[in-house]
Design a protein around this motif. Structure first.
Motif, PDB file in Angstrom:
ATOM      1  N   ALA A 152      -2.768  -1.283  -1.245  1.00 18.45           N
ATOM      2  CA  ALA A 152      -2.197   0.049  -1.254  1.00 18.45           C
ATOM      3  C   ALA A 152      -3.129   1.029  -2.302  1.00 18.45           C
ATOM      4  O   ALA A 152      -3.499   0.365  -3.405  1.00 18.45           O
ATOM      5  CB  ALA A 152      -0.825  -0.053  -1.722  1.00 18.45           C
ATOM      6  N   ASN A 153      -3.413   2.206  -2.145  1.00 16.26           N
ATOM      7  CA  ASN A 153      -3.959   3.034  -3.146  1.00 16.26           C
ATOM      8  C   ASN A 153      -3.222   4.261  -3.035  1.00 16.26           C
ATOM      9  O   ASN A 153      -3.388   5.229  -2.055  1.00 16.26           O
ATOM     10  CB  ASN A 153      -5.517   3.130  -2.403  1.00 16.26           C
ATOM     11  N   CYS A 154      -2.419   4.421  -4.007  1.00 13.79           N
ATOM     12  CA  CYS A 154      -1.450   5.686  -3.919  1.00 13.79           C
ATOM     13  C   CYS A 154      -1.148   5.861  -5.345  1.00 13.79           C
ATOM     14  O   CYS A 154      -1.668   5.444  -6.469  1.00 13.79           O
ATOM     15  CB  CYS A 154      -0.094   5.244  -3.218  1.00 13.79           C
ATOM     16  N   GLY A 155      -0.247   6.983  -5.628  1.00 11.99           N
ATOM     17  CA  GLY A 155       0.198   7.287  -6.857  1.00 11.99           C
ATOM     18  C   GLY A 155       1.039   6.137  -7.720  1.00 11.99           C
ATOM     19  O   GLY A 155       0.975   5.207  -7.375  1.00 11.99           O
ATOM     20  N   ASP A 156       1.195   6.481  -9.032  1.00  8.95           N
ATOM     21  CA  ASP A 156       1.809   5.656  -9.881  1.00  8.95           C
ATOM     22  C   ASP A 156       3.297   5.309  -9.363  1.00  8.95           C
ATOM     23  O   ASP A 156       4.027   6.007  -8.845  1.00  8.95           O
ATOM     24  CB  ASP A 156       2.120   6.035 -11.545  1.00  8.95           C
ATOM     25  N   PHE A 157       3.724   3.960  -9.741  1.00 13.16           N
ATOM     26  CA  PHE A 157       5.012   3.519  -9.356  1.00 13.16           C
ATOM     27  C   PHE A 157       5.731   2.419 -10.222  1.00 13.16           C
ATOM     28  O   PHE A 157       4.832   1.790 -11.083  1.00 13.16           O
ATOM     29  CB  PHE A 157       4.945   2.923  -7.967  1.00 13.16           C
ATOM     30  N   ARG A 166       5.151  -4.951  -1.726  1.00 11.22           N
ATOM     31  CA  ARG A 166       4.901  -6.114  -1.400  1.00 11.22           C
ATOM     32  C   ARG A 166       5.592  -6.608  -0.052  1.00 11.22           C
ATOM     33  O   ARG A 166       5.369  -7.513   0.934  1.00 11.22           O
ATOM     34  CB  ARG A 166       5.515  -7.154  -2.416  1.00 11.22           C
ATOM     35  N   ARG A 167       7.008  -6.104   0.058  1.00  7.32           N
ATOM     36  CA  ARG A 167       7.874  -6.750   1.254  1.00  7.32           C
ATOM     37  C   ARG A 167       7.425  -6.175   2.316  1.00  7.32           C
ATOM     38  O   ARG A 167       7.541  -6.727   3.350  1.00  7.32           O
ATOM     39  CB  ARG A 167       9.207  -5.851   0.851  1.00  7.32           C
ATOM     40  N   VAL A 168       6.455  -4.787   2.333  1.00  5.14           N
ATOM     41  CA  VAL A 168       6.230  -4.355   3.844  1.00  5.14           C
ATOM     42  C   VAL A 168       4.798  -4.856   3.849  1.00  5.14           C
ATOM     43  O   VAL A 168       4.111  -4.639   5.202  1.00  5.14           O
ATOM     44  CB  VAL A 168       6.181  -2.961   3.941  1.00  5.14           C
ATOM     45  N   GLY A 169       4.237  -6.042   2.893  1.00  4.37           N
ATOM     46  CA  GLY A 169       3.106  -6.379   3.560  1.00  4.37           C
ATOM     47  C   GLY A 169       1.748  -6.429   2.785  1.00  4.37           C
ATOM     48  O   GLY A 169       0.867  -6.788   3.138  1.00  4.37           O
ATOM     49  N   PHE A 170       1.826  -5.420   1.746  1.00  2.00           N
ATOM     50  CA  PHE A 170       0.775  -5.430   0.871  1.00  2.00           C
ATOM     51  C   PHE A 170       0.493  -6.615  -0.132  1.00  2.00           C
ATOM     52  O   PHE A 170       1.444  -6.931  -0.879  1.00  2.00           O
ATOM     53  CB  PHE A 170       1.080  -4.170  -0.032  1.00  2.00           C
ATOM     54  N   GLU A 171      -0.768  -7.054  -0.111  1.00  2.00           N
ATOM     55  CA  GLU A 171      -0.939  -8.331  -0.928  1.00  2.00           C
ATOM     56  C   GLU A 171      -1.484  -7.654  -2.286  1.00  2.00           C
ATOM     57  O   GLU A 171      -1.536  -8.384  -3.405  1.00  2.00           O
ATOM     58  CB  GLU A 171      -2.136  -9.071  -0.476  1.00  2.00           C
ATOM     59  N   GLY A 172      -1.930  -6.509  -2.409  1.00  2.00           N
ATOM     60  CA  GLY A 172      -2.523  -6.034  -3.663  1.00  2.00           C
ATOM     61  C   GLY A 172      -2.588  -4.648  -3.709  1.00  2.00           C
ATOM     62  O   GLY A 172      -2.119  -3.482  -2.881  1.00  2.00           O
TER      63      GLY A 172
END
Ligand code: SF4
Length: 343
Positions: A152-157, A166-172
């Protein structure tokens, strides 16, 4: 004229610092890191530094470079106003918010997969709604191979959002404390660091970078941000230059040369411990690859360095082109899901 005693002492310190990196003693002295950054280009010490960085990169990744590939979920003006970014509202490049059709995003991701990208990044602008990012990313994930590494490459969280990623399948995640953060952006450094911590807490690997380097950045700021990338214990760091957006205040300052960037990314490599396998640069270039950059990016969709909505018709390179650049830099490219993000 012969070398002065000061020159000889500085040269000896630089050589000792470079040797130290081979002994797995990451450099902690900011003054010394600054001295490495300030070594004159094309001096004996700079050549030694670049040679050392290259060998360290090869050791860290067992000789296998990677190509990652990014596409975007949206395009449009962003009120975070990072002045180096084509999406920044203040730069006036894009006037309309657009969500890019999911079928097209999925088609691009499958193209990346078929071309052998080691990881696929989904990018959204800093103001794209997080829930929407999650929903759409989950649909993309379902359409990709199970072994594909998604980033994922998005805003701050915060940490709950990180767990959702993580739950939807991003590893990093790709995230950075950028040069000029809080000054040429409307985002405080602490918010970026909080996102780093959220990633770690949720078990998301972090990719980061010393970027976007411009001609005006001082050695002190380069050292400060380099140390942040080291302390984040990322899957990779590296260094990338700012691409000038014409007609904008930062665009007027021009760009750092690829030769200078090769030196800077070499310093990043010798400062980071060998447990960090990746050393990236962007945009892809053979000089950087030869100097130890073992990670390059292919791009489709919108990207913050391009004024074209479809960077594949503008600045963006394909996976095959990135592999060719790595080959020109004498790298073999890893085949399979990113070893950097799974290190
Ligand atoms: S870099 Fe990200 S947060 Fe900053 S203006 Fe561009 S899209 Fe917005």
């Amino acid at each position: 004229m012969g070398a002065s005693a000061t020159d000889r002492r500085d040269s000896a310190r630089a050589r000792a610092a470079i040797d130290g990196a081979f002994e797995e003693r990451p450099l902690s002295d900011p003054e010394l890191i600054g001295e490495l950054l300030e070594l004159p280009l094309f001096s004996d010490e700079s050549s030694m530094l670049i040679g050392a960085a290259r060998r360290l990169s090869e050791q860290a990744c067992e000789g296998l470079a990677e190509v990652h590939a990014q596409t975007s979920l949206n395009v449009g003006p962003c009120v975070r106003n990072c002045m180096f970014c084509s999406f920044a509202e203040c730069n006036g490049v894009f006037s309309e918010q657009k969500e890019l059709p999911l079928e097209g995003v999925i088609r691009q991701c499958r193209q990346f997969e078929a071309a052998g990208a080691n990881a696929i990044y989904l990018m959204a602008t800093g103001i794209y709604p997080f829930r929407r990012f999650i929903e759409r990313a989950a649909t993309v994930r379902e359409q990709l191979k199970a072994q594909t590494v998604m980033i994922a490459n998005c805003g701050d969280f915060g940490v709950d959002d990180a767990r959702e990623l993580r739950r939807v399948g991003f590893e990093g995640v790709y995230h950075a404390v950028r040069l000029g953060e809080g000054q040429t952006t409307d985002i405080p450094i602490e918010r970026r660091l909080a996102t780093f911590r959220a990633c770690r807490e949720a078990g998301l690997a972090l990719g980061t970078c010393l970027e976007p380097v411009g001609p005006e950045h001082t050695t002190e700021e380069l050292v400060e941000k380099l140390v942040i990338t080291r302390d984040a214990q990322p899957a990779y760091s590296g260094s990338a230059r700012r691409v000038p957006i014409s007609g904008t205040p930062l665009g007027e300052l021009g760009a750092v040369s690829e030769a200078r960037m090769a030196h800077i990314l070499a310093v990043v490599r010798v400062v980071l411990p060998l447990s960090i396998p990746g050393n990236c640069t962007h945009e892809p270039n053979a000089l950087g690859a030869a100097a130890g950059a073992n990670l390059l990016w292919a791009e489709m969709g919108a990207n913050p360095r391009d004024t074209h909505e479809k960077t594949e018709e503008g600045r963006g390179m394909t996976v095959a082109q990135c592999r060719a650049v790595l080959s020109e830099g004498e790298w073999e490219v890893f085949g399979g899901p990113s070893a950097f993000y799974r290190a």
